[in-house]
Design a protein around this motif. Sequence first.
Motif, PDB file in Angstrom:
ATOM      1  N   PHE A   1       0.956  -1.214  -0.043  1.00  9.12           N
ATOM      2  CA  PHE A   1      -0.013   0.072   0.154  1.00  9.12           C
ATOM      3  C   PHE A   1       0.897   1.253   0.042  1.00  9.12           C
ATOM      4  CE2 PHE A   1      -2.481  -3.441   1.700  1.00  9.12           C
ATOM      5  CZ  PHE A   1      -4.012  -3.044   1.190  1.00  9.12           C
ATOM      6  N   LYS A   2       0.293   2.192  -0.680  1.00  8.68           N
ATOM      7  CA  LYS A   2       1.349   3.734  -0.516  1.00  8.68           C
ATOM      8  C   LYS A   2       1.514   3.941   0.948  1.00  8.68           C
ATOM      9  CE  LYS A   2       0.832   8.449  -2.149  1.00  8.68           C
ATOM     10  NZ  LYS A   2      -0.005   9.207  -2.835  1.00  8.68           N
ATOM     11  N   ASP A   3       2.681   4.432   1.230  1.00 11.46           N
ATOM     12  CA  ASP A   3       2.960   4.709   2.373  1.00 11.46           C
ATOM     13  C   ASP A   3       2.874   3.769   3.468  1.00 11.46           C
ATOM     14  OD1 ASP A   3       3.861   7.241   1.449  1.00 11.46           O
ATOM     15  OD2 ASP A   3       2.093   8.034   1.568  1.00 11.46           O
ATOM     16  N   ASN A   4       2.724   2.537   3.044  1.00 10.43           N
ATOM     17  CA  ASN A   4       2.422   1.427   4.086  1.00 10.43           C
ATOM     18  C   ASN A   4       1.363   1.566   4.967  1.00 10.43           C
ATOM     19  OD1 ASN A   4       4.634  -0.127   2.979  1.00 10.43           O
ATOM     20  ND2 ASN A   4       6.017   0.979   4.202  1.00 10.43           N
ATOM     21  N   PHE A   5       0.540   2.426   4.507  1.00  7.61           N
ATOM     22  CA  PHE A   5      -0.995   2.875   5.165  1.00  7.61           C
ATOM     23  C   PHE A   5      -2.046   2.247   4.594  1.00  7.61           C
ATOM     24  CE2 PHE A   5      -4.375   6.060   5.924  1.00  7.61           C
ATOM     25  CZ  PHE A   5      -4.306   6.001   7.238  1.00  7.61           C
ATOM     26  N   LEU A   6      -2.800   1.692   5.387  1.00  7.30           N
ATOM     27  CA  LEU A   6      -4.260   0.877   4.954  1.00  7.30           C
ATOM     28  C   LEU A   6      -5.360   1.969   5.031  1.00  7.30           C
ATOM     29  CD1 LEU A   6      -5.729  -1.638   3.921  1.00  7.30           C
ATOM     30  CD2 LEU A   6      -6.111  -2.133   6.615  1.00  7.30           C
ATOM     31  N   PRO A   7      -5.899   2.434   3.954  1.00  5.45           N
ATOM     32  CA  PRO A   7      -7.094   3.395   3.953  1.00  5.45           C
ATOM     33  C   PRO A   7      -8.361   2.752   3.868  1.00  5.45           C
ATOM     34  CG  PRO A   7      -6.134   3.183   1.604  1.00  5.45           C
ATOM     35  CD  PRO A   7      -5.256   2.443   2.598  1.00  5.45           C
ATOM     36  N   ASN A   8      -9.400   3.325   3.836  1.00  5.92           N
ATOM     37  CA  ASN A   8     -10.738   2.805   3.699  1.00  5.92           C
ATOM     38  C   ASN A   8     -10.935   2.567   2.058  1.00  5.92           C
ATOM     39  OD1 ASN A   8     -13.291   2.011   3.884  1.00  5.92           O
ATOM     40  ND2 ASN A   8     -14.062   3.837   4.440  1.00  5.92           N
ATOM     41  N   ILE A   9     -10.511   1.267   1.598  1.00 11.49           N
ATOM     42  CA  ILE A   9     -10.664   0.650   0.339  1.00 11.49           C
ATOM     43  C   ILE A   9     -12.001  -0.344   0.268  1.00 11.49           C
ATOM     44  CG2 ILE A   9      -8.432   1.313  -0.572  1.00 11.49           C
ATOM     45  CD1 ILE A   9      -7.493  -1.494  -0.004  1.00 11.49           C
ATOM     46  N   PHE A  10     -12.430  -0.335   1.272  1.00 10.83           N
ATOM     47  CA  PHE A  10     -13.557  -1.506   1.383  1.00 10.83           C
ATOM     48  C   PHE A  10     -14.911  -1.011   1.412  1.00 10.83           C
ATOM     49  CE2 PHE A  10      -9.600  -3.015   3.746  1.00 10.83           C
ATOM     50  CZ  PHE A  10      -9.059  -3.526   2.828  1.00 10.83           C
ATOM     51  N   ARG A  11     -15.184   0.097   0.753  1.00 13.35           N
ATOM     52  CA  ARG A  11     -16.505   0.959   1.092  1.00 13.35           C
ATOM     53  C   ARG A  11     -17.510   0.068   0.700  1.00 13.35           C
ATOM     54  NH1 ARG A  11     -13.693   5.943  -1.998  1.00 13.35           N
ATOM     55  NH2 ARG A  11     -13.554   4.343  -3.535  1.00 13.35           N
ATOM     56  N   GLU A  12     -17.868  -0.634  -0.202  1.00 16.96           N
ATOM     57  CA  GLU A  12     -19.164  -1.217  -0.567  1.00 16.96           C
ATOM     58  C   GLU A  12     -19.174  -2.620  -0.277  1.00 16.96           C
ATOM     59  OE1 GLU A  12     -19.746  -0.693  -4.815  1.00 16.96           O
ATOM     60  OE2 GLU A  12     -19.416   1.678  -4.615  1.00 16.96           O
ATOM     61  N   MET A  13     -18.288  -3.264   0.685  1.00 14.49           N
ATOM     62  CA  MET A  13     -18.364  -4.775   0.944  1.00 14.49           C
ATOM     63  C   MET A  13     -18.878  -5.045   2.199  1.00 14.49           C
ATOM     64  SD  MET A  13     -14.340  -5.712  -0.021  1.00 14.49           S
ATOM     65  CE  MET A  13     -13.464  -4.962  -1.753  1.00 14.49           C
ATOM     66  N   THR A  14     -20.094  -4.794   2.189  1.00  8.71           N
ATOM     67  CA  THR A  14     -20.801  -4.973   3.317  1.00  8.71           C
ATOM     68  C   THR A  14     -21.201  -6.386   3.815  1.00  8.71           C
ATOM     69  OG1 THR A  14     -22.985  -4.590   2.110  1.00  8.71           O
ATOM     70  CG2 THR A  14     -22.054  -2.747   3.227  1.00  8.71           C
ATOM     71  N   ASN A  15     -20.939  -7.180   2.513  1.00  4.77           N
ATOM     72  CA  ASN A  15     -21.201  -8.588   2.742  1.00  4.77           C
ATOM     73  C   ASN A  15     -19.833  -9.511   3.129  1.00  4.77           C
ATOM     74  OD1 ASN A  15     -24.227  -9.142   2.541  1.00  4.77           O
ATOM     75  ND2 ASN A  15     -23.735  -8.022   0.652  1.00  4.77           N
ATOM     76  N   LEU A  16     -18.835  -8.922   3.219  1.00  6.24           N
ATOM     77  CA  LEU A  16     -17.498  -9.294   3.376  1.00  6.24           C
ATOM     78  C   LEU A  16     -17.274  -9.935   4.632  1.00  6.24           C
ATOM     79  CD1 LEU A  16     -14.861  -9.755   1.634  1.00  6.24           C
ATOM     80  CD2 LEU A  16     -13.839  -7.947   3.287  1.00  6.24           C
ATOM     81  N   THR A  17     -16.940 -11.410   4.708  1.00 13.61           N
ATOM     82  CA  THR A  17     -16.862 -12.229   5.857  1.00 13.61           C
ATOM     83  C   THR A  17     -15.430 -12.676   6.304  1.00 13.61           C
ATOM     84  OG1 THR A  17     -17.073 -14.416   4.639  1.00 13.61           O
ATOM     85  CG2 THR A  17     -19.151 -13.198   5.538  1.00 13.61           C
ATOM     86  N   THR A  18     -14.632 -12.798   5.194  1.00 10.38           N
ATOM     87  CA  THR A  18     -13.114 -13.044   5.511  1.00 10.38           C
ATOM     88  C   THR A  18     -12.223 -12.162   4.652  1.00 10.38           C
ATOM     89  OG1 THR A  18     -13.607 -15.288   5.817  1.00 10.38           O
ATOM     90  CG2 THR A  18     -11.492 -15.023   5.364  1.00 10.38           C
ATOM     91  N   LEU A  19     -11.231 -11.594   5.441  1.00 13.81           N
ATOM     92  CA  LEU A  19     -10.384 -10.677   4.777  1.00 13.81           C
ATOM     93  C   LEU A  19      -8.826 -11.037   5.190  1.00 13.81           C
ATOM     94  CD1 LEU A  19      -9.524  -8.039   3.079  1.00 13.81           C
ATOM     95  CD2 LEU A  19     -10.226  -6.842   5.424  1.00 13.81           C
ATOM     96  N   ASP A  20      -7.962 -11.047   4.309  1.00 15.60           N
ATOM     97  CA  ASP A  20      -6.423 -11.442   4.526  1.00 15.60           C
ATOM     98  C   ASP A  20      -5.762 -10.188   4.026  1.00 15.60           C
ATOM     99  OD1 ASP A  20      -4.103 -12.439   4.596  1.00 15.60           O
ATOM    100  OD2 ASP A  20      -4.538 -14.384   3.670  1.00 15.60           O
TER     101      ASP A  20
END
Length: 646
Positions: free
Chosen positions: A287-306
Amino acid sequence: LHQMPLLNLSLDLSLNPLEFIQPDAFKEIKLHKLTLRSNFDSIDVMKSCIQGLAGLKVNRLVLGEFKNERKLERFDTSALRGLHNLTIEEFRLAYIDNYSSKDSIDLLNCLADISKISLVSLDLGNLKDFPKGFGWQDFELVNCRIEGFPTLELTSLKRLVFTSNKDMKSFNEVKLPSLEFLDLSRNRLSFKSCCSEADLKTTRLKHLDLSFNDVISMSSNFMGLEQLEHLDFQHSTLKQASDFPVFLSLKNLRYLDISYTNTRVVFHGIFDGLVSLQVLKMAGNSFKDNFLPNIFREMTNLTTLDLSKCNLEQVSQEAFCLLPRLRVLNMSHNNLLFLDMLPYKPLHSLQILDCSFNRIVAFKWQELQHFPSSLASLNLTQNDFACVCEYQSFLQWVKDQRQLLVEVEHLVCAIPLQMRGMPVLGFNNATCQISKTIVGGSVFSILMVSVIAVLVYKFYFHLMLLAGCKKYGRGESIYDAFVIYSSQDEDWVRNELVKNLEEGVPPFQLCLHYRDFIPGVAIAANIIQEGFHKSRKVIVVVSQHFIQSRWCIFEYEIAQTWQFLSSRAGIIFIVLHKLEKSLLRQQVELYRLLNRNTYLEWEDSVLGRHIFWRRLRKALLDGKPWSPAGTADAAESRQHDAETST
């Protein structure tokens, strides 16, 4: 077999030497699976035995050989013509070789009436003239050698598995209008354009696996492939994946794996459109600048994230704010220093959080209040925990949360050094109960003692010098010069300085620490008593190693004091190499002295050496008691020694 109720019976005759099968032996017999591998010694025997299977109804027929059990010297597709007399749903051929490309086409023609085909570890050669119009519904080509990707036009094919094949470089367009499942993994293929209906000529695709391939250029956003539910790119190199919302049209996608694809996330809308996504794996990217931004804006059904192995150092407070159904989150193998729990507060369904193999020192007490109440498993192993009183609340929390923490007994301290490797559970909170007054008084006392010790230490050497000047001031010096140098420059001192001064005319006696210091006496005492007090002058050999040596700087500072106290003292500077001004400025006094005083520079040339030694001897002769007789005797003695040696 005729007398048994053959319900889903599988028969495996592999590795049995078969020479003959009686005709009609299998007539009207129904089997779930029949396996004949490494049974036949010749192609004629194989042909005869397959004809003996006439009348058999089998769901799956497996022919061929094993990798390490090869019996057929050659293969002829005519041996398979007897398959027309069998009723077969699925056919598998494995480890058959030694036949031509023409035989490969004949082989495929022999299998035209079977709905499911599986070819494993075959050398098929060139398949440019791949047959068209077959009624195949399922086709597998695994670990085969093929010259180039074949042009496929199979209107009935629903499932294509094309994996681990060799000698293919790039993907060709195919025409598979009924295709729903496509696995092209592990072929090292490159894709100039991916992925749209134009590439595959189908709109029914639900499963697409392009993992473990070469470069894949994401030039389109899956137009015409809106039915995709499973998409896997892992360990392939994706280009342009973060330039635009490449997945925008995949409203039905449930599984996405872009792990280890060399993707650098810069564009925050990279995952826009994935409203049905349930599993997202993106380990091994950045990720840019080793910083995790909010890129999961429409994933309201997400159950697993790696998000493991992404070199993350910080997480945005809003990174997970729109993931209410997330149950499993992997943040392991990153570079997180503190686990700020505020970003995880909105994860009301989170059950498993893996933060192992980071650099986490501790949690702050206020952060522990934001822990998701649904959390059932937290992995904090392999972190750099600080077992100090500042984080007493966190260390006590670890003890209280043994049921929540994974392998809590394996959590170990990293700092302070005396506790490195000790279990976090072994930290004694009682050591942190000392009152602030006592701590403050102790700190003040230690500070005062330290200051006094430093002052005593400083004045101790000055007093030693002063006492030495009174003791030796009127006496004759033993040495002509005390040499201060770095051990890294000892070769030059031994081979050049000592050899030319002590063996030259007139000879000079040098004080060298490795030769003249008294064993068993402290180094500092030797420097003052044997070095400065018994020498007329001091030679300072300045180099990069000298400037970086604490002992050398210490000796130089004492030399300055000695020069001030002793009226006859003198310091001769020799600069071995050209020194960078930035490095020299680290020692301000030395820098000023070299700018104000004349010093000698060593030059490794005939003329440079001559001038150097003449100037150095002249400096050393200043103040030296002169003895012409002694000088002559010494010269005669060295001449006699030279003649004897000759």
